[in-house]
Write a protein that holds these residues in place. Structure first.
Motif, mmCIF file in Angstrom:
data_model
loop_
_atom_site.group_PDB
_atom_site.id
_atom_site.type_symbol
_atom_site.label_atom_id
_atom_site.label_comp_id
_atom_site.label_asym_id
_atom_site.label_seq_id
_atom_site.Cartn_x
_atom_site.Cartn_y
_atom_site.Cartn_z
ATOM 1 N N TYR A 171 0.976 -1.285 -0.060
ATOM 2 C CA TYR A 171 0.125 0.039 -0.117
ATOM 3 C C TYR A 171 1.017 1.240 -0.011
ATOM 4 C CZ TYR A 171 -2.943 3.912 1.684
ATOM 5 O OH TYR A 171 -3.892 4.842 1.692
ATOM 6 N N LEU A 172 1.912 1.178 0.745
ATOM 7 C CA LEU A 172 2.830 2.431 0.948
ATOM 8 C C LEU A 172 3.524 2.653 -0.414
ATOM 9 C CD1 LEU A 172 3.873 1.963 4.560
ATOM 10 C CD2 LEU A 172 2.264 3.684 3.804
ATOM 11 N N LYS A 173 4.020 1.470 -0.909
ATOM 12 C CA LYS A 173 4.904 1.563 -2.343
ATOM 13 C C LYS A 173 3.869 2.368 -3.448
ATOM 14 C CE LYS A 173 7.346 -0.886 -5.704
ATOM 15 N NZ LYS A 173 7.793 -2.258 -6.028
ATOM 16 N N LYS A 174 2.574 2.128 -3.418
ATOM 17 C CA LYS A 174 1.622 2.601 -4.480
ATOM 18 C C LYS A 174 1.163 3.949 -4.172
ATOM 19 C CE LYS A 174 -2.829 1.425 -6.501
ATOM 20 N NZ LYS A 174 -4.077 0.412 -6.666
ATOM 21 N N HIS A 175 0.840 4.201 -2.693
ATOM 22 C CA HIS A 175 0.326 5.576 -2.385
ATOM 23 C C HIS A 175 1.292 6.321 -1.336
ATOM 24 C CE1 HIS A 175 -3.549 4.081 -3.662
ATOM 25 N NE2 HIS A 175 -3.464 2.966 -2.903
ATOM 26 N N GLY A 176 2.464 5.868 -1.377
ATOM 27 C CA GLY A 176 3.220 6.885 -0.564
ATOM 28 C C GLY A 176 3.408 6.691 0.869
ATOM 29 N N VAL A 177 4.516 7.160 1.638
ATOM 30 C CA VAL A 177 4.513 6.993 2.944
ATOM 31 C C VAL A 177 4.358 8.409 3.400
ATOM 32 C CG1 VAL A 177 6.173 6.438 4.793
ATOM 33 C CG2 VAL A 177 6.560 5.205 2.770
ATOM 34 N N PRO A 178 3.224 8.398 4.598
ATOM 35 C CA PRO A 178 3.029 9.774 5.147
ATOM 36 C C PRO A 178 4.231 10.122 5.960
ATOM 37 C CG PRO A 178 1.721 7.983 6.246
ATOM 38 C CD PRO A 178 2.451 7.477 4.842
ATOM 39 N N ARG A 179 4.741 11.453 5.990
ATOM 40 C CA ARG A 179 5.752 11.998 6.487
ATOM 41 C C ARG A 179 5.396 12.867 7.726
ATOM 42 N NH1 ARG A 179 9.491 8.415 4.883
ATOM 43 N NH2 ARG A 179 9.628 8.191 2.837
#
Length: 307
Positions: A171-179
């Motif tokens: 999921y994070l690879k597809k939508h990005g990691v929240p910073r």
């Protein structure tokens, strides 16, 4: 005046809701109960109760005194019970209410070991995530997770409960990691229906906002289902580590924004204050205290994985 008797009268008035009910419970006259409480207030030089013709309520000083008096009387009763029942084996049916996911994952072994040690105790375990009424529903013990409010019930903390914000690597690879917290509004959040167990930390401002750019909110009242959805790539979830730890240790989930994690809450054993605590209840409280370790074994597994 016997200070302990006066203290018992005061606690009984608070728990029973009136002088007449307290008198009935203590098998005393209402006048004697009132006399005990008045003399207690006089000896302390402070008003403990607001009295009207219709009800009684605690003053601020009374609230503080009630909490301490309750614990003092509990300690006295427990000591008497231990001395008086030292040679007695606990027996009877122990009715327990517990949260669904916690019970499924972490109660089976404990209850098995408890009954091996106390074979004359029958266990009736009911699983429910709603807030049950210990007295009205006839439970001996309720295991409850959260930040408990002051009440006439006794609550002993069993273990700290850590809350973690997690998502699947896919999921994070597809939508990005929240910073940062603001980034969460661009992610799909898997909502737990009983969110109040975690308090009102600032992170919930972002988790609860409806302006997410992703569609299809998912709400559920069971943490295992939500963690399963997160593992499948359904979004970001906030759940206790006792549910998420296995998935984290396997690498199926990773923690995000750990610096925004809410303060730990607690797993509590809650039970009604009684003049003489039944042996079966006292033995279970003693048995569960410290059982899960410090930190609890599910958190220790994450710590070991990270080292």
């Amino acid at each position: 005046m016997d200070r302990i008797d006066a203290m018992r009268a005061f606690v009984s008035v608070v728990t029973e809701g009136s002088f007449s009910n307290a008198a009935t419970a203590m098998q005393l006259s209402p006048q004697l109960v009132s006399k005990y409480v008045s003399k207690l207030e006089a000896s302390l030089d402070v008003r403990l109760l607001h009295r009207t013709t219709r009800k009684v309520s605690l003053t601020e000083a009374g609230t503080h005194y009630f909490q301490h008096a309750q614990q003092i009387l509990l300690s006295i009763d427990e000591m008497d019970a231990q001395l008086g029942g030292l040679q007695q084996n606990p027996k009877g049916t122990l009715r327990i209410s517990a949260p669904v996911s916690f019970a499924i994952k972490h109660l089976s072994q404990l209850l098995t070991e408890f009954q091996l040690q106390y074979p004359q105790v029958n266990v009736d375990l009911q699983l429910n995530d709603r807030k049950v009424d210990v007295v009205e529903e006839g439970f001996d013990i309720v295991l409850r997770i959260g930040q408990l409010k002051s009440s006439s019930l006794i609550a002993k903390q069993v273990a700290p409960i850590r809350l973690m914000l997690c998502a699947a690597p896919t999921y994070l690879k597809k939508h990005g990691v929240p910073r940062q917290a603001e980034d969460l509004k661009y992610h799909r959040y898997l909502h737990y229906s009983y969110m109040d167990m975690a308090g009102k930390e600032s992170i919930f401002k972002w988790l609860s906002e409806k302006n997410s750019e992703m569609n299809g909110d998912f709400h559920c009242n069971n943490g295992d289902v939500l963690v399963g959805a997160a593992i499948a790539g359904g979004g970001i979830v906030l759940q206790p580590s006792f549910i998420a730890s296995e998935a984290i240790c396997r690498g199926d989930l990773v923690e995000v924004l750990p610096e925004l994690a809410p303060e730990p809450v607690g797993l509590y054993a809650v039970y009604a204050h009684r003049k003489l605590l039944p042996n079966k209840v006292r033995c279970f409280i003693d048995f569960i205290e410290g059982y899960y370790g410090s930190p609890p074994y599910w958190d220790q597994a994450i710590i070991d994985m990270q080292d």
